[in-house]
Design an enzyme around this catalytic site. Structure first.
Site, PDB file in Angstrom:
ATOM      1  N   ASP A  18      36.594  47.570  39.668  1.00 31.41           N
ATOM      2  CA  ASP A  18      37.548  46.779  40.764  1.00 31.41           C
ATOM      3  C   ASP A  18      37.252  47.400  41.761  1.00 31.41           C
ATOM      4  O   ASP A  18      37.585  46.807  42.790  1.00 31.41           O
ATOM      5  CB  ASP A  18      38.884  46.705  40.418  1.00 31.41           C
ATOM      6  CG  ASP A  18      38.763  46.122  38.577  1.00 31.41           C
ATOM      7  OD1 ASP A  18      37.971  45.064  38.431  1.00 31.41           O
ATOM      8  OD2 ASP A  18      39.569  46.340  37.510  1.00 31.41           O
ATOM      9  N   ARG A  98      50.400  55.588  36.506  1.00 30.26           N
ATOM     10  CA  ARG A  98      50.579  54.374  37.684  1.00 30.26           C
ATOM     11  C   ARG A  98      51.792  55.373  39.118  1.00 30.26           C
ATOM     12  O   ARG A  98      51.376  55.108  40.686  1.00 30.26           O
ATOM     13  CB  ARG A  98      50.775  53.042  37.244  1.00 30.26           C
ATOM     14  CG  ARG A  98      49.730  52.851  36.370  1.00 30.26           C
ATOM     15  CD  ARG A  98      48.035  53.233  36.941  1.00 30.26           C
ATOM     16  NE  ARG A  98      46.982  52.952  36.412  1.00 30.26           N
ATOM     17  CZ  ARG A  98      45.989  53.049  36.446  1.00 30.26           C
ATOM     18  NH1 ARG A  98      45.933  54.947  36.769  1.00 30.26           N
ATOM     19  NH2 ARG A  98      45.220  52.205  35.398  1.00 30.26           N
ATOM     20  N   SER A 179      36.803  48.217  29.483  1.00 31.98           N
ATOM     21  CA  SER A 179      37.320  48.465  31.029  1.00 31.98           C
ATOM     22  C   SER A 179      38.064  49.198  30.520  1.00 31.98           C
ATOM     23  O   SER A 179      38.454  49.702  29.093  1.00 31.98           O
ATOM     24  CB  SER A 179      38.431  47.147  31.318  1.00 31.98           C
ATOM     25  OG  SER A 179      39.331  47.496  31.621  1.00 31.98           O
TER      26      SER A 179
END
Length: 408
Positions: A18, A98, A179
């Site tokens: 990505d 994150r 992924s």
């Protein structure tokens, strides 16, 4: 902010599919803007190899590689483990990585005077929420660019087509295009054959698992580990004082070698859909088990039960990207209080994917062998139970008497 006004963009950069194609895409679609790539090192190891060369080759002006491993473990991983927080059995490996990355990206964006922050999260996933809620917490007016919500690309296959057309080097091919998300806590696998919930994960296939082996391939002899905790934090492994980060890394090795930490789950994503994934979390599963085992000795009944109840709320906040919220901070304060006496040592036996309790000791243990024994004792008067049961059962007795009276 109009596209023409965006001159400098800071990109959350992993070097994966990505974010690799986002650099040339940004330059094509945002007036050849300057792209500064930022990679947060949370323990993804060899995924960082050659990252600077790749980022610069694909159009970035510079790359920051920020070592966040200690902060990640001490301020995110361990507090979540102390809370006993699991989201539908998932140990939150991607979820709590994150906010620490996004927080540092905001700091660099401010330092660089960036006009926008860009991420490569899809519009179907949870990570877009986790990144953007953290950005809002520290830069509420910052422009956020999410290419997956703008571009015409519809699949990972089309991403590969774009990469090949723009000479973007990739480490994957169309056949091994899972992924994945990797850090020092876990590795996730999604996509390809795993999208069919009827397919068994290829645990025994060479190259599928990266942090360990299938339980079928684990040794026939068990391995023992001893973990020491102080106030709920791991401080030693097998008698050797170590940092929490080093304990996790060591447990990853021994756990992985014994087939520990595999989770195949269909989870409920924040965006509403169900998604199937396979997680490897060998050290994390061992640490959770050891910590929980020690708490059975050190926490009183009502604190333990309330903590279990609140752990679900804690896990949902982490999963949903709500780390920087008053509620998460309040729950952490509660957890910290519960951990004051969670000090001691736990022994576990690892065998072919199983974690077996093998002993626990604590100077703060509330367990009394003298009271609990089935043998003769001189501290517990069993006759006291008669009055206790009479009072405890009084509401049931009164209700039954009323029912009998009204049924006549």
């Amino acid at each position: 902010m109009d596209k023409k006004d965006i001159k400098k963009v800071v990109l959350a950069y992993s070097g994966g599919l990505d974010t690799s194609i986002i650099i040339p895409w940004l330059k094509e679609n945002y007036n050849n803007c300057e792209v500064i790539a930022v990679s947060g090192n949370v323990g993804q190891a060899d995924e960082l190899d050659g990252l600077e060369e790749k980022a610069l080759k694909t159009g970035a002006s510079k790359l920051y590689v920020e070592d966040l491993t200690d902060e990640f473990v001490d301020e995110y991983v361990i507090p979540t483990m102390q809370a006993g927080a699991k989201y539908e059995e998932y140990l939150l490996g991607t979820s709590f990585a994150r906010p620490v990355i996004a927080k540092r990206i905001v700091e660099i964006a401010k330092k660089e005077g960036a006009d926008a922050i860009c991420h490569g999260c899809t519009g179907k996933g949870n990570d877009q929420v986790r990144f953007e809620l953290t950005i809002k917490a520290f830069a509420p007016d910052m422009k956020i660019i999410a290419p997956w919500r703008e571009w015409s690309i519809k699949s990972r296959e089309e991403e590969i087509d774009y990469a090949e057309a723009h000479n973007v080097p990739l480490k994957i091919n169309r056949e091994t295009n899972y992924s994945k998300d990797k850090n020092l806590w876990h590795l996730s696998h999604e996509g390809l054959d795993l999208e069919d919930a009827g397919n068994e994960p290829q645990y025994e296939k060479a190259g599928f698992l990266e942090m360990g082996v299938s339980p079928l391939q684990a040794p026939d002899k068990p391995t023992y580990v001893e973990i020491e905790f102080e106030k709920g934090k791991p401080v030693a492994l097998d008698g050797k004082k170590m940092s929490a980060k080093d304990i996790i890394l060591a447990l990853n090795k021994v756990g992985g070698a014994n087939g520990i930490g595999l989770l195949d789950i269909v989870e409920n994503r924040l965006v509403g859909m169900k998604c199937r994934g396979v997680y490897e979390t060998p050290g994390g599963e061992i640490l959770y088990k050891a910590h929980s085992y020690l708490e059975t000795l050190c926490l009183d009944k009502y604190t333990a039960h309330k903590k279990q109840e609140l752990s679900v709320c804690f896990a949902e906040l982490v999963y949903n990207g709500q780390w920087f919220t008053p509620l998460r901070e309040a729950l952490t304060a509660f957890v910290d209080k519960t951990q004051e006496n969670v000090t001691g040592k736990v022994r576990l036996k690892l065998y072919k994917g199983n974690i077996i309790k093998a002993g626990a000791w604590s100077d703060y243990s509330l367990y009394s062998e003298e009271i609990a024994t089935f043998g003769e004792d001189h501290v517990y008067n069993q006759a006291d139970a008669t009055g206790f049961i009479e009072l405890f059962g009084l509401p049931i007795k009164v209700q039954a008497q009323v029912n009998q009276k009204n049924n006549k």
